[in-house]
Write an enzyme that holds these catalytic residues in place. Structure first.
Site, short mmCIF file in Angstrom:
data_model
loop_
_atom_site.label_atom_id
_atom_site.label_comp_id
_atom_site.label_asym_id
_atom_site.label_seq_id
_atom_site.Cartn_x
_atom_site.Cartn_y
_atom_site.Cartn_z
N SER A 191 0.90 -1.23 -0.24
CA SER A 191 0.01 0.07 -0.10
C SER A 191 0.73 1.38 0.07
CB SER A 191 -1.00 -0.05 1.18
OG SER A 191 -2.04 0.91 1.03
N ASP A 239 -10.51 -3.44 -4.78
CA ASP A 239 -9.75 -2.26 -4.14
C ASP A 239 -9.58 -1.12 -5.01
OD1 ASP A 239 -7.64 -0.96 -2.98
OD2 ASP A 239 -6.19 -2.70 -3.07
N HIS A 271 -8.02 -4.97 -0.51
CA HIS A 271 -6.94 -4.59 -0.18
C HIS A 271 -6.66 -5.09 1.18
CE1 HIS A 271 -4.21 -0.90 -0.22
NE2 HIS A 271 -4.23 -1.06 1.03
#
Length: 346
Positions: A193, A287, A317
């Site tokens: 991320s 996501d 995610h």
């Protein structure tokens, strides 16, 4: 673009939790849905309605994994879930002082290749302990030392503090890998991320600074550009555990001005990516950041960089660190390990 395994209809359930506000229903893997259900049961406050201090106290997907393991009466001890990995905590030099880090070391004599790993959390919350599952799994699958570092967080330390820390730690690693039983000639960068962004941005900065080049970069569902109007941002605007309002909140906490979001360290797709080592991009289907990965793949190819990207269907995610309970996460960690090993062995 490479994709993950085809879905098995019998292993999926219609998910109103993965994406709660969209017109189209999405089919989420049953094991991923179990994690999402547990996460939803915590009834956490929407991140975008909290202060950073409050957000840091909220339950995480790692907590949900522990909850699922408890429900299934399974041991959640990390050394049981991922055997053969030892850990120790150290401090490493950041750009403005010492930073805590955890060293994950596989069984064996070494010296091992070394992967510098950056956790997620939008540059605002979470730490290496929350993201233990991803870092520990990579150490196992890549048979490498993994150093997971707690870089400075916003808004107390706004952009580019985290990026400066990431480069400082990598610079230290290039001359101190032996201190963690590592080989200074076999280095790699990885992250999830916001950390996936840091991994690529650090590779760019290291190339510019003339530092020892990493052999490989692993970028898991990275933040790679500054627009929140991509197809995946709009389609998964209400997704769990990451949604569009959260990303807007992260950006507001991290940046000083709108210009910061356009800086090539955040807006990677407009950075000078030439000269980077091979890159692996991993995305989850459900996501908002899925298309960030697609745009990064395109930008890397345009820059002449060798890149592979896999999109894992039926997961969201934060899935990468859930290998203890989610099959696609285990598959993704194995794939990432193979990609890292191939270049680190050269």
């Amino acid at each position: 673009m490479l994709h993950g395994c085809a879905r098995d209809p019998e292993k999926h359930s219609v998910s109103e939790l993965a994406v709660s506000g969209t017109k189209s229903m999405l089919r989420t893997d049953a094991d991923m849905q179990k994690v999402l259900n547990k996460y939803a049961s915590f009834d956490a406050k929407a991140v975008e309605k909290t202060t950073p201090a409050e957000a840091r106290m909220q339950p995480t997907i790692a907590d949900a994994v522990k909850g699922v393991l408890a429900d299934e009466k399974r041991d959640s001890t990390p050394t049981v879930l991922v055997p053969g990995i030892t850990t120790r905590d150290i401090t490493v030099p950041g750009a403005a002082g010492s930073l805590p880090a955890t060293v994950f070391t596989p069984n064996g004599a070494g010296p091992f290749p070394v992967v510098l790993y950056f956790h997620g959390g939008g540059w605002v919350f979470a730490d290496r302990k929350v993201y233990d599952g991803g870092a520990r799994g990579l150490s196992k699958q890549a048979n490498a030392v993994v150093i997971s570092v707690d870089y400075r967080l916003a808004p107390e330390n706004k952009f580019p503090a985290a990026h400066d820390d990431a480069l400082a730690v990598y610079r230290w690693l290039t001359t101190n890998a032996s201190s963690v039983n590592g080989d200074p000639k076999r280095l790699a960068l990885a992250g999830e991320s916001a950390g996936g962004n840091l991994a690529v941005a650090t590779a760019v900065a290291a190339h510019k600074a003339g530092l020892t080049a990493p052999r490989h970069v692993l970028s898991v569902y990275p933040v790679a550009q500054s627009s929140t109007d991509t197809e995946s941002y709009l389609k998964y605007a209400d997704a769990m555990p990451l949604n569009r309002p959260m990303m807007l909140w992260f950006i507001s906490q991290v940046t000083n001005t709108p210009a910061d979001a356009k800086d090539p360290r955040i807006d990677l797709v407009h950075a000078n990516l030439q000269g980077l080592p091979p890159v692996t991009v991993i995305n989850a289907e459900i996501d908002p950041l899925r298309d960030d990965g697609a745009q990064l793949e395109t930008a890397l190819r345009s820059a002449g960089v060798s890149v592979e990207r896999k999109v894992y269907p039926g997961v969201t995610h934060e899935f990468f660190g859930t290998a203890a309970v989610v099959q696609k996460a285990q598959q993704a960690q194995e794939y990432a390990g193979e990609r890292l090993k191939a270049d680190l062995a050269k």
